[in-house]
Motif scaffolding. Structure first.
Motif, PDB file in Angstrom:
ATOM      1  N   UNK A  12     -19.573  43.458 122.997  1.00 13.17           N
ATOM      2  CA  UNK A  12     -20.318  42.725 121.873  1.00 13.17           C
ATOM      3  C   UNK A  12     -21.541  41.567 122.847  1.00 13.17           C
ATOM      4  N   UNK A  13     -20.794  40.660 123.546  1.00  9.26           N
ATOM      5  CA  UNK A  13     -21.697  39.768 124.252  1.00  9.26           C
ATOM      6  C   UNK A  13     -22.793  40.671 125.423  1.00  9.26           C
ATOM      7  N   UNK A  14     -22.057  42.059 125.608  1.00 11.27           N
ATOM      8  CA  UNK A  14     -22.994  42.682 126.785  1.00 11.27           C
ATOM      9  C   UNK A  14     -24.436  42.916 125.811  1.00 11.27           C
ATOM     10  N   UNK A  15     -24.152  44.219 124.637  1.00 12.58           N
ATOM     11  CA  UNK A  15     -25.063  44.469 123.570  1.00 12.58           C
ATOM     12  C   UNK A  15     -25.471  43.483 122.995  1.00 12.58           C
ATOM     13  N   UNK A  16     -25.099  42.083 123.083  1.00 12.04           N
ATOM     14  CA  UNK A  16     -25.829  41.021 122.720  1.00 12.04           C
ATOM     15  C   UNK A  16     -26.907  40.573 123.364  1.00 12.04           C
ATOM     16  N   UNK A  17     -27.013  40.532 124.678  1.00  7.29           N
ATOM     17  CA  UNK A  17     -27.018  39.858 125.796  1.00  7.29           C
ATOM     18  C   UNK A  17     -28.508  41.051 126.606  1.00  7.29           C
ATOM     19  N   UNK A  18     -27.790  42.160 126.419  1.00  2.00           N
ATOM     20  CA  UNK A  18     -28.175  43.198 127.913  1.00  2.00           C
ATOM     21  C   UNK A  18     -29.256  43.706 127.367  1.00  2.00           C
ATOM     22  N   UNK A  19     -29.440  43.667 125.789  1.00  2.64           N
ATOM     23  CA  UNK A  19     -30.237  45.019 126.084  1.00  2.64           C
ATOM     24  C   UNK A  19     -31.989  44.808 126.163  1.00  2.64           C
ATOM     25  N   UNK A  20     -32.244  46.187 125.969  1.00  4.74           N
ATOM     26  CA  UNK A  20     -33.749  45.807 126.640  1.00  4.74           C
ATOM     27  C   UNK A  20     -34.901  45.456 125.828  1.00  4.74           C
ATOM     28  N   UNK A  21     -34.282  45.369 124.597  1.00  7.42           N
ATOM     29  CA  UNK A  21     -35.553  44.857 123.581  1.00  7.42           C
ATOM     30  C   UNK A  21     -34.918  43.813 123.260  1.00  7.42           C
ATOM     31  N   UNK A  22     -34.325  42.030 124.114  1.00  9.29           N
ATOM     32  CA  UNK A  22     -33.280  41.484 122.852  1.00  9.29           C
ATOM     33  C   UNK A  22     -34.765  40.350 123.607  1.00  9.29           C
ATOM     34  N   UNK A  23     -33.974  39.545 122.322  1.00 11.78           N
ATOM     35  CA  UNK A  23     -35.798  38.901 121.346  1.00 11.78           C
ATOM     36  C   UNK A  23     -34.807  37.369 121.969  1.00 11.78           C
ATOM     37  N   UNK A  24     -33.272  36.546 121.689  1.00 10.10           N
ATOM     38  CA  UNK A  24     -33.240  35.814 122.012  1.00 10.10           C
ATOM     39  C   UNK A  24     -31.993  35.811 122.819  1.00 10.10           C
ATOM     40  N   UNK A  25     -31.374  34.802 123.518  1.00  6.86           N
ATOM     41  CA  UNK A  25     -30.173  34.859 124.190  1.00  6.86           C
ATOM     42  C   UNK A  25     -29.761  33.628 123.961  1.00  6.86           C
ATOM     43  N   UNK A  26     -28.446  33.922 124.145  1.00  9.57           N
ATOM     44  CA  UNK A  26     -27.057  32.670 124.129  1.00  9.57           C
ATOM     45  C   UNK A  26     -27.126  32.270 125.502  1.00  9.57           C
ATOM     46  N   UNK A  27     -27.073  30.472 125.496  1.00  9.95           N
ATOM     47  CA  UNK A  27     -27.429  30.122 126.650  1.00  9.95           C
ATOM     48  C   UNK A  27     -25.868  29.505 127.164  1.00  9.95           C
ATOM     49  N   UNK A  28     -25.967  29.408 128.555  1.00 16.49           N
ATOM     50  CA  UNK A  28     -24.352  29.248 129.165  1.00 16.49           C
ATOM     51  C   UNK A  28     -23.926  27.966 128.857  1.00 16.49           C
ATOM     52  N   UNK A  29     -23.287  26.837 127.972  1.00 14.77           N
ATOM     53  CA  UNK A  29     -22.820  26.426 127.158  1.00 14.77           C
ATOM     54  C   UNK A  29     -22.306  26.722 126.428  1.00 14.77           C
ATOM     55  N   UNK A  30     -23.269  27.399 125.251  1.00 19.36           N
ATOM     56  CA  UNK A  30     -22.912  28.309 124.229  1.00 19.36           C
ATOM     57  C   UNK A  30     -21.638  28.769 124.924  1.00 19.36           C
ATOM     58  N   UNK A  31     -21.644  30.277 125.725  1.00 22.29           N
ATOM     59  CA  UNK A  31     -21.522  31.833 126.134  1.00 22.29           C
ATOM     60  C   UNK A  31     -19.976  30.549 126.634  1.00 22.29           C
ATOM     61  N   UNK A  32     -19.909  29.725 127.346  1.00 25.13           N
ATOM     62  CA  UNK A  32     -18.430  28.961 127.989  1.00 25.13           C
ATOM     63  C   UNK A  32     -17.887  28.850 126.735  1.00 25.13           C
ATOM     64  N   UNK A  33     -18.265  27.917 125.965  1.00 22.70           N
ATOM     65  CA  UNK A  33     -17.709  27.445 124.526  1.00 22.70           C
ATOM     66  C   UNK A  33     -17.140  28.999 123.517  1.00 22.70           C
TER      67      UNK A  33
END
Length: 697
Positions: free
Chosen positions: A290-311
């Motif tokens: 799920x995380x990979x589909x949210x972050x690594x899609x070719x047409x992604x527009x928004x991303x979660x940062x390092x702090x949010x991902x770690x949490x």
């Protein structure tokens, strides 16, 4: 009444008063009873078409000066982005469940008491930490069976089976309502011919099976380990006696292991079951996908940062976090970013003229990334453009749009490089694989290109022979090969294989087999040294190809894996605020309650006392009493506490202070403290209270 009865009544009243709040009823002066009430005008919200309510979901930012168009853009962007992500998540969950669903459905259709030697056909499904997957599996299994008309699934919880009669009654009701509904169940009970049967009689279920032509009736015990073993034995024994009339198939959900579950059941119960074991994929794999589909899609527009991902992944590792719970947390982060960030209006795509004027451009100029951008311009010799960015809103907005799209493209390239490293690590690492989320944390921190993970991966790639390298390149996505140096390397490697096909796999000078040990005698002492062997021409060409590949990958990673925090306007497309997520999903209620009672004006709209006193009559009564309570010892004299409480109001109101009102507020506040678990009645002294909690612990 006798004295003992009076004492009992007083004690009962005293006990009840500990948990009762105290309220003062002061009716407002209203109209006379003979006067008719004013007729309220009926307001219809149908004509608004829902547009008006949507506009008020998000509030204007920028100190209330944000335009209505920008507010609507943020809300539309949130709906569009999350609807797309939700569709991706649902497809992943369906794909994860597809394999086990096919196996379980095939087992249900192809087994019968005859194939199981007269035993009950049983499917043992191990879910582990992915508890929610069983609910999805049962729902889709029920849809498949009901759509084809073969039967249905009856789901039973341990709470639905306190005894055998209630358990049978719930099974019959669930089986009938699954296809007929509640009204059909009532009609089924009343319209049948013959004597009326009790709700737990399996003859009712037999009649239902005959009417519907049911071939498979699956009884699913979702939390089978929580059932009483004796009740489960009686239930299965009853089912076995009805197998010739009702086509039962039992599905048991297990959270631990088959061995532990079987060990707690009597042998007589185990002997009645025969079937197959199925295992559901762990929740961690679903969360990573799920995380990979949210972050690594070719047409992604928004991303979660390092702090949010770690949490997010800290909670996923510390708790049994289901994919649905992880999705809700991600949804909250999307909502937080688009609700509280005025620059997130860029994510919608359209740019109304109002965005290029006023406070919106002022907000851009206050960004840390804007200051870094201006400093980089000055250092690179473009300082003449900085005054235009600071004074001309139109020029600033034009540059912001250009760099916003460029920043999004850089983020897509960053996660494309992360996917490349993750795919290569599947061939170069041992049993313990580095997850995509771990690589993403390093990439979002900006240190992935120089991390030991990448260095070790490149070192192992150097030692691969030509066949293993070709196998690794084949597993990579085509779009990744076309947009990276790997495409040219794959073509050259194919030509080498065609040219030197008779030599088998080609090796390089970096492999272990390409080195030789030389023996030298110096002063009657033998010295061993390792040196490179003479390589044939084909291995030399393959070594040169590997050198070009490693050099190209190092350059690609250095150029692509840049710190996202250095990108201009990263605050618009990168959400990296840790506190909203951490405070919501790991809340500290006691700290919030203590802060609310010690500093109530941090939460209230009223202004604090102008005199600066810590305890004031303008504070809520509970807050006043709590602050007085903090100043006392382990035992609190109730009379002294009352005197101090009354003094606070007497100093503020003087002679206007009403003893009865203050006494009422005192008892109400004391009741609140008891309900919070802060104080309790003392056993040592009847007129004292004992502290239960201390501030800060």
């Amino acid at each position: 009444m006798d004295p003992d009865g009076i004492e009992d009544a007083l004690d009962l009243a005293r006990d009840r008063s500990q948990y009762q709040g105290v309220y003062v009823y002061q009716p407002k002066p209203g109209k006379a009873s003979s006067e008719r009430p004013t007729k309220r005008r009926k307001v219809s919200s149908i004509g608004n078409g829902g547009k008006q309510s949507d506009a008020h979901c998000f509030l204007p930012l920028l100190n209330g000066e944000e335009t209505a168009e920008c507010v609507q853009l943020r809300y539309d962007a949130y709906k569009q982005l999350w609807s797309e992500q939700e569709d991706k998540i649902q497809k992943i969950l369906e794909d994860v469940d597809a394999g086990v669903l096919t196996d379980v459905l095939s087992f249900v259709r192809n087994t019968s008491p005859q194939t199981c030697n007269g035993c009950i056909p049983t499917a043992l499904v191990t879910v582990g930490s992915n508890v929610s997957s069983l609910s999805r599996l049962l729902s889709r299994l029920n849809d498949q069976l009901t759509t084809s008309g073969e039967g249905g699934v009856v789901v039973l919880e341990s709470g639905d089976a306190p005894n055998l009669k209630t358990c049978l009654k719930n099974i019959i009701r669930a089986a009938v309502t699954n296809t007929e509904g509640n009204d059909g169940y009532q009609k089924f009970l009343t319209d049948r011919n013959g004597p009326r049967l009790l709700g737990y009689d399996l003859d009712l279920l037999y009649d239902y099976v005959q009417r519907r032509g049911t071939k498979k009736l699956v009884l699913a015990l979702r939390d089978s380990e929580a059932f009483d073993p004796g009740l489960l034995t009686d239930l299965l024994s009853l089912f076995k006696s009805w197998l010739d009339r009702i086509p039962f198939t039992v599905l048991l959900g297990i959270s631990t292991s088959v061995e532990l579950f079987e060990g707690r059941l009597p042998r007589s119960c185990v002997s009645m079951l025969q079937g197959k074991h199925f295992e559901v994929q762990e929740a961690g794999n679903c969360v990573d996908r799920i995380y990979e589909s949210l972050q690594a899609e070719p047409n992604a527009k928004m991303w979660l940062g390092r702090n949010v991902t770690s949490t997010l992944f800290e909670r996923a590792s510390d708790y049994f976090l289901t994919p649905e719970a992880f999705s809700r947390m991600v949804k909250y982060t999307y909502m937080s970013h688009l609700f509280a960030n005025p620059l997130s209006a860029f994510l919608e795509g359209s740019t109304p003229p109002a965005m290029s004027q006023g406070r919106f451009c002022e907000a851009i100029r206050n960004l840390p990334s804007f200051r870094m951008f201006c400093e980089d311009l000055v250092e690179s010799g473009g300082g003449q453009e900085v005054p235009a960015l600071l004074e001309n809103d139109e020029h600033l907005f034009e540059q912001a749009l250009k760099h916003f799209e460029a920043g999004q493209q850089n983020m897509r390239r960053i996660f494309q490089a992360v996917r490349l490293i993750h795919a290569c690590l599947q061939h170069t690492q041992g049993a313990k694989k580095t997850s995509f989320s771990d690589l993403s944390v390093h990439a979002l921190s900006g240190d992935l290109s120089e991390s030991p993970i990448v260095d070790d991966m490149l070192a192992i790639v150097r030692t691969l022979n030509s066949y293993k390298l070709a196998e690794m390149l084949k597993t990579l996505p085509m779009d990744m090969l076309d947009q990276t140096p790997l495409g040219e390397v794959q073509a050259e490697l194919k030509n080498l294989h065609e040219e030197y096909s008779q030599f088998g796999p080609l090796g390089s000078e970096y492999s272990i087999n390409s080195s030789v040990v030389k023996t030298t005698v110096v002063q009657q002492r033998i010295q061993l040294s390792r040196d490179k062997a003479d390589l044939p021409e084909q291995d030399i060409e393959y070594t040169q190809l590997l050198d070009r590949l490693i050099s190209a990958l190092q350059g690609y990673f250095t150029e692509t894996l840049i710190p996202p925090q250095d990108l201009f306007l990263n605050e618009a497309f990168l959400f990296d605020l840790r506190n909203p997520v951490k405070e919501t999903f790991a809340p500290r209620p006691r700290f919030a309650i203590e802060r609310a009672m010690t500093s109530p004006f941090d939460y209230l709209f009223s202004s604090p006392d102008a005199s600066g006193a810590r305890i004031s009559a303008k504070q809520p009564a509970t807050a006043i009493l709590y602050q007085l309570y903090l100043e006392s010892g382990a035992l609190v004299n109730v009379h002294d506490l009352w005197q101090a409480f009354y003094t606070v109001f007497e100093n503020d109101q003087g002679k206007k202070c009403d003893d009865r009102i203050v006494m009422t507020l005192f008892y109400g506040a004391l009741s609140d403290l008891k309900s919070f678990g802060i104080v309790k009645n003392s056993r040592k002294k009847a007129d004292h209270l004992a502290k239960v909690a201390w501030m800060g612990l």
